[in-house]
Write an enzyme that holds these catalytic residues in place. Structure first.
Site, PDB file in Angstrom:
ATOM      1  N   HIS A  35       0.811  -1.221   0.000  1.00 45.37           N
ATOM      2  CA  HIS A  35       0.000   0.000   0.000  1.00 45.37           C
ATOM      3  C   HIS A  35       0.844   1.271   0.000  1.00 45.37           C
ATOM      4  CE1 HIS A  35      -4.018  -1.886   0.852  1.00 45.37           C
ATOM      5  NE2 HIS A  35      -3.205  -2.895   1.112  1.00 45.37           N
ATOM      6  N   ASP A  93       3.868   9.600  -1.169  1.00 45.30           N
ATOM      7  CA  ASP A  93       2.691   8.828  -0.789  1.00 45.30           C
ATOM      8  C   ASP A  93       2.392   7.803  -1.871  1.00 45.30           C
ATOM      9  OD1 ASP A  93       0.615   8.143   0.918  1.00 45.30           O
ATOM     10  OD2 ASP A  93      -0.057  10.214   1.141  1.00 45.30           O
TER      11      ASP A  93
END
Length: 469
Positions: free
Chosen positions: A164, A372
């Site tokens: 993730h 991110d």
């Protein structure tokens, strides 16, 4: 409970439930927030599947149990293992290094030993509940060793792994002690999923450099198996956000927030975990300079920064909080008036309903991480804007930047560029903003979290709904 075996198993650091203490002091389980649970819990339920994970508390000896049709196989962690496996190797070594070493990773032998021990315990628990030939989907950076450990125990399984967070370039990954073992851990999977294509390419390059393998396209042969590495950009439960945005109570809360936080001013919003990767201190610095050079005035706009508490026992996070709060105090002291400050700083968690109300209230959403993997807050803001209003200022170093082409993209390391992005969003023509938001909403609706999960499972070659418990 009688021991059973399941045809579809999700493995993640945490269970899909959190232990909650109510106002009477009684404890009960409630569904965890977040996109992963929203995506996978319904699939596990419809498949009659199992979920392997930690309860979140140290020395918790909760027995496995069933909830909403999903068998929850608990994996206990001692207090020392929480310190070494979770806060140590996972969050003080792997997390910073995988985020481009925004903060310096720490390397300790006892952390690595605990990480392997806990990964092995997860593998043993998974092997215990997985049926013959079952599909197992492993998630995230806390469990990088698990696919190989599980493959050694159960070569009959079909194993998928999804990361993730970002996957680092070769020159960063090779700094890790025992780096080849981590790579072999991932190669235990049949399919390794990443947020972005470059991450998959980094992984495949490493298999060549560290293990002398010969990747071709998206695949590499390893120990007689074909391992595929591919990007599967994760998304959100769009229908849930849309439902909340249409709720009259949420809309009323949005109106109240606009009156109390903004009044007659434009409302800029940041919503982040208080994490050094999120670029919060750079964002607040840029806003302070906008006030200082007169581009924005305290009478014109207000910045609302929600900082959700995170990893408060880790020194780097404590230092970040001190920096952010000191800068907020300086800006408010220099540019604020009595009862009217330029930065509203909220160090607290907010419910899903409260967050959607904030999204509806905000004229400009600031999502400016230094790094991110995806950033789901950006997608949530877009999904909430049923009115096709608002503007999104987005870091180009997020996975979301590859998908949300209507955003104002910025380099968060460049304060001047960050200031220009904020100014452009504030000054943009309303018709331009509507066009930008409409394009982003189409993207998010067409690629929701269910689309992500089904794409991954199709690529893995197994459909969980056909699995039998």
């Amino acid at each position: 409970m009688e021991r059973r075996r399941y045809g579809f198993v999700v493995v993640a650091n945490r269970l899909p439930l959190d232990r909650i203490t109510d106002e009477r002091g009684e404890q009960h389980w409630a569904r965890s927030p977040g996109g992963l649970v929203s995506a996978l819990e319904p699939i596990a339920r419809s498949a009659g599947g199992a979920w392997v994970g930690w309860t979140g508390g140290p020395d918790d000896d909760t027995e496995p149990f069933e909830a909403d049709g999903v068998y929850l196989r608990t994996v206990p962690l001692s207090g020392e293992e929480v310190d070494r496996y979770y806060e140590g190797q996972s969050n003080s070594t792997i997390w910073p290094l995988f985020h481009d070493a925004v903060e310096q990773p720490a390397h300790r032998r006892e952390w690595r030993i605990a990480y392997e021990t806990v990964n092995r315990r997860f593998a043993e628990a998974t092997a215990e509940v997985a049926d013959d030939g079952a599909t197992v989907w492993v998630h995230d950076y806390q469990l990088l060793l698990l696919p190989k450990l599980l493959r050694d125990l159960r070569p009959d399984l079909r194993i998928g792994f999804f990361l993730h967070i970002p996957f680092p370039p070769v020159e960063l990954f090779i700094q890790l002690p025992r780096r080849a073992e981590l790579l072999r851990g991932l190669l235990g999977a049949d399919l390794v999923g990443f947020q972005q294509p470059l991450a998959a390419q980094n992984f495949l390059r490493l298999t060549a450099q560290l293990l002398d393998l010969r990747p071709h396209g998206e695949q590499v042969e390893y120990q007689g198996r074909t391992v595929t590495a591919r990007a599967f950009p994760i998304s959100i439960d769009v229908s849930e956000i849309d439902r909340l945005a249409a709720d009259p109570e949420v809309q009323a809360e949005a109106s109240r927030l606009r009156r109390e936080l903004g009044g007659d001013r434009r409302l800029l919003l940041g919503v982040d975990r208080l994490d050094y990767t999120k670029g919060i201190d750079q964002r607040i610095e840029a806003y302070g300079e906008l006030l200082a050079d007169g581009t924005v005035s305290n009478d014109e706009a207000v910045l609302v920064q929600v900082a959700t508490p995170s990893r408060q026992r880790v020194a780097q996070y404590q230092q970040l909080r001190e920096r952010v709060e000191r800068e907020v105090g300086r800006i408010n002291g220099e540019f604020g008036d009595v009862g009217r400050v330029p930065v509203q700083y909220l160090f607290q968690s907010r419910s899903r309903e409260e967050l959607v109300a904030l999204y509806l209230a905000a004229d400009v959403m600031l999502v400016t991480p230094l790094r991110d993997g995806m950033n789901l807050v950006a997608k949530e803001y877009v999904a909430a804007r049923r009115d096709e209003g608002g503007a999104l200022v987005l870091s180009e170093f997020t996975g979301a930047a590859d998908e949300l082409h209507g955003a104002f993209l910025v380099n968060p390391y460049d304060v001047e560029e960050l200031k220009r992005g904020v100014s452009a969003a504030l000054r943009a023509d309303p018709e331009e903003l509507t066009d930008r938001m409409r394009r982003m909403r189409e993207q998010v609706w067409e690629h929701d979290v269910d689309h992500w999960a089904q794409e991954f499972l199709r690529a893995l070659g197994r459909h969980p709904l056909s699995a039998t418990p």
